[in-house]
Motif scaffolding. Structure first.
Motif, PDB file in Angstrom:
ATOM      1  N   ASP A  73       0.810  -1.210   0.000  1.00 56.84           N
ATOM      2  CA  ASP A  73       0.000   0.000   0.000  1.00 56.84           C
ATOM      3  C   ASP A  73       0.849   1.269   0.000  1.00 56.84           C
ATOM      4  OD1 ASP A  73      -2.643   1.180   0.111  1.00 56.84           O
ATOM      5  OD2 ASP A  73      -2.125   1.824   2.142  1.00 56.84           O
ATOM      6  N   SER A  74       1.894   1.324   0.850  1.00 54.85           N
ATOM      7  CA  SER A  74       2.705   2.542   0.953  1.00 54.85           C
ATOM      8  C   SER A  74       4.037   2.206   1.607  1.00 54.85           C
ATOM      9  CB  SER A  74       1.979   3.619   1.775  1.00 54.85           C
ATOM     10  OG  SER A  74       1.681   3.138   3.075  1.00 54.85           O
ATOM     11  N   LEU A  75       5.005   3.110   1.411  1.00 56.62           N
ATOM     12  CA  LEU A  75       6.289   2.996   2.106  1.00 56.62           C
ATOM     13  C   LEU A  75       6.545   4.283   2.868  1.00 56.62           C
ATOM     14  CD1 LEU A  75       8.686   4.700   0.357  1.00 56.62           C
ATOM     15  CD2 LEU A  75       8.273   2.831  -1.210  1.00 56.62           C
ATOM     16  N   HIS A  76       7.391   4.186   3.908  1.00 53.58           N
ATOM     17  CA  HIS A  76       7.529   5.290   4.859  1.00 53.58           C
ATOM     18  C   HIS A  76       8.994   5.649   5.112  1.00 53.58           C
ATOM     19  CE1 HIS A  76       3.245   4.623   5.789  1.00 53.58           C
ATOM     20  NE2 HIS A  76       3.562   3.329   5.744  1.00 53.58           N
ATOM     21  N   PHE A  77       9.841   5.500   4.123  1.00 52.70           N
ATOM     22  CA  PHE A  77      11.247   5.855   4.263  1.00 52.70           C
ATOM     23  C   PHE A  77      11.786   6.264   2.902  1.00 52.70           C
ATOM     24  CE2 PHE A  77      11.253   1.485   2.916  1.00 52.70           C
ATOM     25  CZ  PHE A  77      12.340   1.390   2.072  1.00 52.70           C
ATOM     26  N   ARG A  78      12.956   6.863   2.917  1.00 51.49           N
ATOM     27  CA  ARG A  78      13.677   7.161   1.690  1.00 51.49           C
ATOM     28  C   ARG A  78      14.872   6.222   1.579  1.00 51.49           C
ATOM     29  NH1 ARG A  78      14.927  13.470   1.761  1.00 51.49           N
ATOM     30  NH2 ARG A  78      15.668  12.833   3.831  1.00 51.49           N
ATOM     31  N   ASP A  79      15.181   5.846   0.363  1.00 53.43           N
ATOM     32  CA  ASP A  79      16.282   4.908   0.152  1.00 53.43           C
ATOM     33  C   ASP A  79      17.566   5.446   0.786  1.00 53.43           C
ATOM     34  OD1 ASP A  79      14.478   3.499  -1.303  1.00 53.43           O
ATOM     35  OD2 ASP A  79      15.292   4.006  -3.273  1.00 53.43           O
ATOM     36  N   GLY A  80      18.226   4.581   1.578  1.00 56.07           N
ATOM     37  CA  GLY A  80      19.480   4.957   2.215  1.00 56.07           C
ATOM     38  C   GLY A  80      19.347   5.670   3.537  1.00 56.07           C
ATOM     39  N   ASP A  81      18.127   5.806   4.062  1.00 58.30           N
ATOM     40  CA  ASP A  81      17.923   6.498   5.333  1.00 58.30           C
ATOM     41  C   ASP A  81      18.522   5.716   6.499  1.00 58.30           C
ATOM     42  OD1 ASP A  81      16.709   8.766   4.489  1.00 58.30           O
ATOM     43  OD2 ASP A  81      14.671   8.165   4.995  1.00 58.30           O
ATOM     44  N   LEU A  82      18.806   6.452   7.569  1.00 62.98           N
ATOM     45  CA  LEU A  82      19.091   5.828   8.856  1.00 62.98           C
ATOM     46  C   LEU A  82      17.774   5.633   9.580  1.00 62.98           C
ATOM     47  CD1 LEU A  82      22.234   7.841  10.018  1.00 62.98           C
ATOM     48  CD2 LEU A  82      22.172   5.455   9.301  1.00 62.98           C
ATOM     49  N   VAL A  83      17.505   4.423  10.022  1.00 65.31           N
ATOM     50  CA  VAL A  83      16.232   4.124  10.669  1.00 65.31           C
ATOM     51  C   VAL A  83      16.494   3.626  12.081  1.00 65.31           C
ATOM     52  CG1 VAL A  83      15.088   3.595   8.495  1.00 65.31           C
ATOM     53  CG2 VAL A  83      16.220   1.762   9.762  1.00 65.31           C
ATOM     54  N   LYS A  84      15.478   3.768  12.924  1.00 65.69           N
ATOM     55  CA  LYS A  84      15.541   3.284  14.292  1.00 65.69           C
ATOM     56  C   LYS A  84      14.746   1.988  14.411  1.00 65.69           C
ATOM     57  CE  LYS A  84      15.839   7.975  16.192  1.00 65.69           C
ATOM     58  NZ  LYS A  84      15.194   8.955  17.103  1.00 65.69           N
ATOM     59  N   LYS A  85      15.060   1.230  15.436  1.00 66.33           N
ATOM     60  CA  LYS A  85      14.328   0.000  15.668  1.00 66.33           C
ATOM     61  C   LYS A  85      12.858   0.317  15.928  1.00 66.33           C
ATOM     62  CE  LYS A  85      14.294  -4.171  18.514  1.00 66.33           C
ATOM     63  NZ  LYS A  85      14.958  -4.918  19.612  1.00 66.33           N
ATOM     64  N   GLY A  86      11.970  -0.360  15.195  1.00 60.64           N
ATOM     65  CA  GLY A  86      10.538  -0.144  15.345  1.00 60.64           C
ATOM     66  C   GLY A  86       9.944   0.856  14.376  1.00 60.64           C
ATOM     67  N   ASP A  87      10.772   1.537  13.576  1.00 59.31           N
ATOM     68  CA  ASP A  87      10.238   2.494  12.604  1.00 59.31           C
ATOM     69  C   ASP A  87       9.389   1.773  11.555  1.00 59.31           C
ATOM     70  OD1 ASP A  87      11.425   4.562  13.884  1.00 59.31           O
ATOM     71  OD2 ASP A  87      12.978   4.934  12.382  1.00 59.31           O
ATOM     72  N   LEU A  88       8.289   2.410  11.160  1.00 62.33           N
ATOM     73  CA  LEU A  88       7.416   1.855  10.134  1.00 62.33           C
ATOM     74  C   LEU A  88       8.069   2.025   8.769  1.00 62.33           C
ATOM     75  CD1 LEU A  88       4.689   0.588   9.374  1.00 62.33           C
ATOM     76  CD2 LEU A  88       3.749   2.916   9.229  1.00 62.33           C
TER      77      LEU A  88
END
Length: 385
Positions: A73-88
């Motif tokens: 349905d959708s994505l919630h990040f940009r390619d190459g981002d730094l993400v945290k544990k639990g991020d959608l």
């Protein structure tokens, strides 16, 4: 006769004179021996390091795959981002799974009603047994109906938990903190979930801390094992032996870490063993796959040092020019060590009494076998490493 004798005598004197004049002229025209600066190698106690080539690896790496099937349905990040544990990260169309939850809740409600009904019938039957208006067989049947209703309720509740879990899995979240790769699937595509054949959505690597993996020879492994066990000059394995690393474009060893793993067997083909060091990477600069140079603490020892500029290459070997008898230039093959204090450690080939040529090497007349005029010089440390 007298003339001839006189003439002959005169010719002899003339030849001798010419010989003397030529020798004098040759002596006056000979170039003097070139001056050079010489010094004994610097004797100093140094810290020995062994260097290895290796590459960085992620301390953790996870493939993000769909657990349930459906349309992305959708994505919630940009390619190459730094993400945290639990991020959608991704959302799979949740509507079919919401309906499944509603159906499961209805089944639970229906099962609860059946349990209540069966419970009432059992209680009613137990009250009639005193008057003997109902048989024991009827009571047993009603109790069996109650147990069956309870089992149905438990199955419905389990189905509800499964439906709720599938609904939760429509939201794909980061299982760890790190840097995310590019998306493998765009929104609108159908993705497959499950234990096998699940669609790969992206990957995440943890880069703080980051590992550095290298291979050491069997000889080095044995030497380090003895150094750690017998001499006790390296910290214990639980704490980790100190290690330093630098990248290809770095000259100084500023990144410090520790050894946290050594493989349990040597590679039978290459005769090497795999080791791993761990380093902090708070600025996220170090990237998995990057090559670098690692150095390990190998104890302290007395050593002889010379400037790195006085070392001359002779095909595959390294030589240092020294002063021998009658001020002759004598080459000495040497085995090089690491840089310490801006000077090169000489492991083999030099003696403390050798006079090493440290200045005047640019003169083409300063070559092995040639004569030079030595002048006193001094070797001093020029750095801290």
């Amino acid at each position: 006769m007298t003339y001839r004798r006189a003439t002959g005598f005169g010719l002899v004197i003339t030849s001798a004179a010419l010989t003397f004049v030529a020798a004098a002229a040759l002596a006056q025209g000979a170039p003097p021996a070139p001056p050079v600066q010489v010094s004994a190698p610097l004797a100093k106690r140094v810290t020995n390091w062994d260097e290895y080539t290796g590459r960085f690896e992620a301390s953790e790496q996870v493939e993000i795959r769909a657990r349930v099937s459906g349309f992305l349905d959708s994505l919630h990040f940009r390619d190459g981002d730094l993400v945290k544990k639990g991020d959608l990260l991704f959302t799979i169309d949740p509507r079919p799974y919401r309906l499944s939850v509603d159906v499961s809740r209805a089944d639970v409600a229906r099962a609860k009603a059946q349990v209540e009904l069966a419970q009432n019938e059992v209680e009613r039957a137990e009250g009639l047994t005193q008057n003997r208006t109902i048989t024991a067989r009827d009571i047993d049947q009603r109790r069996a109906n109650l147990n069956s209703a309870i089992g149905t309720l438990q199955g419905a509740e389990a189905n509800l938990k499964t439906a709720e879990l599938n609904l939760e899995w429509t939201q794909v979240r980061a299982p760890l903190a790190g840097r995310i790769s590019n998306r493998r699937v765009d929104p609108g595509n159908l993705v497959a979930g499950g234990q096998s054949g699940a669609t790969l959505l992206t990957t995440i690597v943890a880069v703080d801390p980051i590992n550095f993996v290298f291979d050491a020879s069997e000889a080095d492994y044995l030497r380090y094992s003895r150094l750690t066990k017998d001499l006790r000059k390296v910290t214990s394995r639980e704490e980790g032996s100190p290690a330093e690393v630098r990248l290809a474009d770095e000259r100084e060893w500023k990144r410090r870490g520790k050894i946290d793993f050594v493989d349990n067997a040597l590679n039978a083909r290459s005769g090497t063993i795999r080791g791993r060091a761990v380093f902090e990477n708070k600025d996220q600069f170090l990237t998995p796959g990057t090559f670098g140079r690692l150095r390990l603490f190998a104890g302290e020892a007395d050593a002889l040092l010379v400037p790195d500029t006085v070392i001359v290459s002779d095909q595959a070997s390294k030589i240092v020019l020294t002063i021998g008898p009658e001020n002759k230039v004598v080459p000495k093959p040497v085995v090089l060590g690491q840089i310490s204090g801006g000077l090169r450690v000489i492991r083999e080939g030099l003696a403390p009494t050798d006079q090493v040529i440290i200045g005047g090497l640019a003169n083409p007349m300063v070559r092995p076998g040639g004569t030079v005029t030595p002048q006193p010089g001094e070797i001093k440390p020029t750095g801290t490493n």
